[in-house]
Design a protein around this motif. Sequence first.
Motif, PDB file in Angstrom:
ATOM      1  N   ALA A 229       1.209  -1.286  -0.146  1.00  0.00           N
ATOM      2  CA  ALA A 229      -0.125  -0.136  -0.414  1.00  0.00           C
ATOM      3  C   ALA A 229       0.888   1.378  -0.300  1.00  0.00           C
ATOM      4  O   ALA A 229       1.698   1.081   0.833  1.00  0.00           O
ATOM      5  N   ALA A 230       0.650   2.111  -0.991  1.00  0.00           N
ATOM      6  CA  ALA A 230       0.870   3.867  -1.032  1.00  0.00           C
ATOM      7  C   ALA A 230       0.451   4.563  -0.316  1.00  0.00           C
ATOM      8  O   ALA A 230      -0.347   4.697  -1.465  1.00  0.00           O
ATOM      9  N   LEU A 231       0.057   5.401   0.750  1.00  0.00           N
ATOM     10  CA  LEU A 231      -1.126   6.320   0.536  1.00  0.00           C
ATOM     11  C   LEU A 231      -0.863   6.978   0.940  1.00  0.00           C
ATOM     12  O   LEU A 231       0.355   8.011   0.927  1.00  0.00           O
ATOM     13  N   ASP A 232      -1.954   8.087   0.104  1.00  0.00           N
ATOM     14  CA  ASP A 232      -1.227   9.001  -0.254  1.00  0.00           C
ATOM     15  C   ASP A 232      -1.695  10.273   1.122  1.00  0.00           C
ATOM     16  O   ASP A 232      -1.676   9.878   1.881  1.00  0.00           O
ATOM     17  N   ALA A 233      -1.265  11.111   0.573  1.00  0.00           N
ATOM     18  CA  ALA A 233      -0.692  12.836   2.285  1.00  0.00           C
ATOM     19  C   ALA A 233      -0.432  11.718   3.194  1.00  0.00           C
ATOM     20  O   ALA A 233      -0.785  11.710   4.222  1.00  0.00           O
ATOM     21  N   ALA A 234       0.758  11.281   2.818  1.00  0.00           N
ATOM     22  CA  ALA A 234       2.182  10.054   3.804  1.00  0.00           C
ATOM     23  C   ALA A 234       2.863  10.482   3.823  1.00  0.00           C
ATOM     24  O   ALA A 234       3.195  10.239   2.637  1.00  0.00           O
ATOM     25  N   GLY A 235       3.889  11.124   4.248  1.00  0.00           N
ATOM     26  CA  GLY A 235       5.292  10.916   4.438  1.00  0.00           C
ATOM     27  C   GLY A 235       5.920   9.802   5.699  1.00  0.00           C
ATOM     28  O   GLY A 235       5.507   8.749   5.379  1.00  0.00           O
ATOM     29  N   GLU A 241       0.202  10.295  10.356  1.00  0.00           N
ATOM     30  CA  GLU A 241      -0.265  10.759   9.617  1.00  0.00           C
ATOM     31  C   GLU A 241      -1.564   9.841   8.406  1.00  0.00           C
ATOM     32  O   GLU A 241      -2.376  10.813   8.414  1.00  0.00           O
ATOM     33  N   GLN A 242      -1.163   8.583   8.535  1.00  0.00           N
ATOM     34  CA  GLN A 242      -2.557   8.102   8.327  1.00  0.00           C
ATOM     35  C   GLN A 242      -2.674   6.428   9.351  1.00  0.00           C
ATOM     36  O   GLN A 242      -3.092   5.028   8.614  1.00  0.00           O
ATOM     37  N   LEU A 243      -2.638   6.967  10.317  1.00  0.00           N
ATOM     38  CA  LEU A 243      -2.707   5.775  11.116  1.00  0.00           C
ATOM     39  C   LEU A 243      -4.068   5.122  11.625  1.00  0.00           C
ATOM     40  O   LEU A 243      -3.799   3.875  11.710  1.00  0.00           O
ATOM     41  N   ALA A 244      -6.058   5.488  10.894  1.00  0.00           N
ATOM     42  CA  ALA A 244      -6.296   5.129  10.612  1.00  0.00           C
ATOM     43  C   ALA A 244      -6.251   3.731   9.773  1.00  0.00           C
ATOM     44  O   ALA A 244      -6.921   3.348   9.965  1.00  0.00           O
ATOM     45  N   LEU A 245      -5.743   4.234   8.688  1.00  0.00           N
ATOM     46  CA  LEU A 245      -5.440   3.437   7.228  1.00  0.00           C
ATOM     47  C   LEU A 245      -4.446   2.076   7.516  1.00  0.00           C
ATOM     48  O   LEU A 245      -4.887   1.237   7.322  1.00  0.00           O
ATOM     49  N   VAL A 246      -3.209   3.231   8.733  1.00  0.00           N
ATOM     50  CA  VAL A 246      -2.155   1.972   8.320  1.00  0.00           C
ATOM     51  C   VAL A 246      -3.134   0.774   9.508  1.00  0.00           C
ATOM     52  O   VAL A 246      -2.308  -0.521   9.229  1.00  0.00           O
TER      53      VAL A 246
END
Length: 261
Positions: A229-235, A241-246
């Motif tokens: 997974a390459a998550l947008d709006a995340a460095g 920055e994307q805790l819920a998705l991770v």
Amino acid sequence: MFVHDVGAGIPLVLLHGFGVDHRILLPLDETIAAAGEWRRLYLDLPGATRTPVGDVASSDDVAAAVRDELRARIGDAPFAILGNSYGGMIARHMAHEMIDQVLGLATVAGVFEPRHALRRVPPRQTLRRDDAAVAELGDDATAFREGAVIESAETARAFARFVAPGLAGADQTALARIARQYAIDPVPEDAHPDPFPLPALHITGRQDEVVGYLDALARVEHYPRGTFAALDAAGHNVHLEQLALVAALVTDWLHRVAAHQ
């Protein structure tokens, strides 16, 4: 070696990145605890806050120190392993070298290309700025702003709680010594070219200018049971920055590992 050892069940080893400590992965602890019976072993790698560097002088030495610690703590029990950034490189090495004992492998913004000059990374970007949130960080503001893709009160608080203490506690002299022999060569997928048959997860940040996402995606065929997974709006701090998705992806991986054992 200092280990924050919590919970009971299947051992899950968690390895942090370069220049921080085990606390950077604690935002995932609630997720892991809710996913089943997992004994979480958060290591401070040599040179991190609570683990003296000793004779360690290379990433190969770091991996050997991790192996020794695992043998002392869990013996020959099966375990899963998750690594963040530099810890992702060590975790991949351990998972391949100890495949008869490993149940699954995950990386979060993991180092796949150890040679910085050869990494394929996007340009530095900040997608959201929040001057008020940054100002609240005081002396930590510069370090936060250097890496943040999403500036918000939530990401600033997470940085102050989980990242900044490890930055302050790192043994910079020790890290400089290890950095001179940073690479584990050959990389695990080349040292062990047969496909990795166990449940895997590799999470990257689409705007991660430190390790990028392309070098991880290039290894997709090596992991036939792998989610990428390459998550947008995340460095590079994708899990802040994307805790819920991770958290959702880690939960799925843990369920796959538990079903596979």
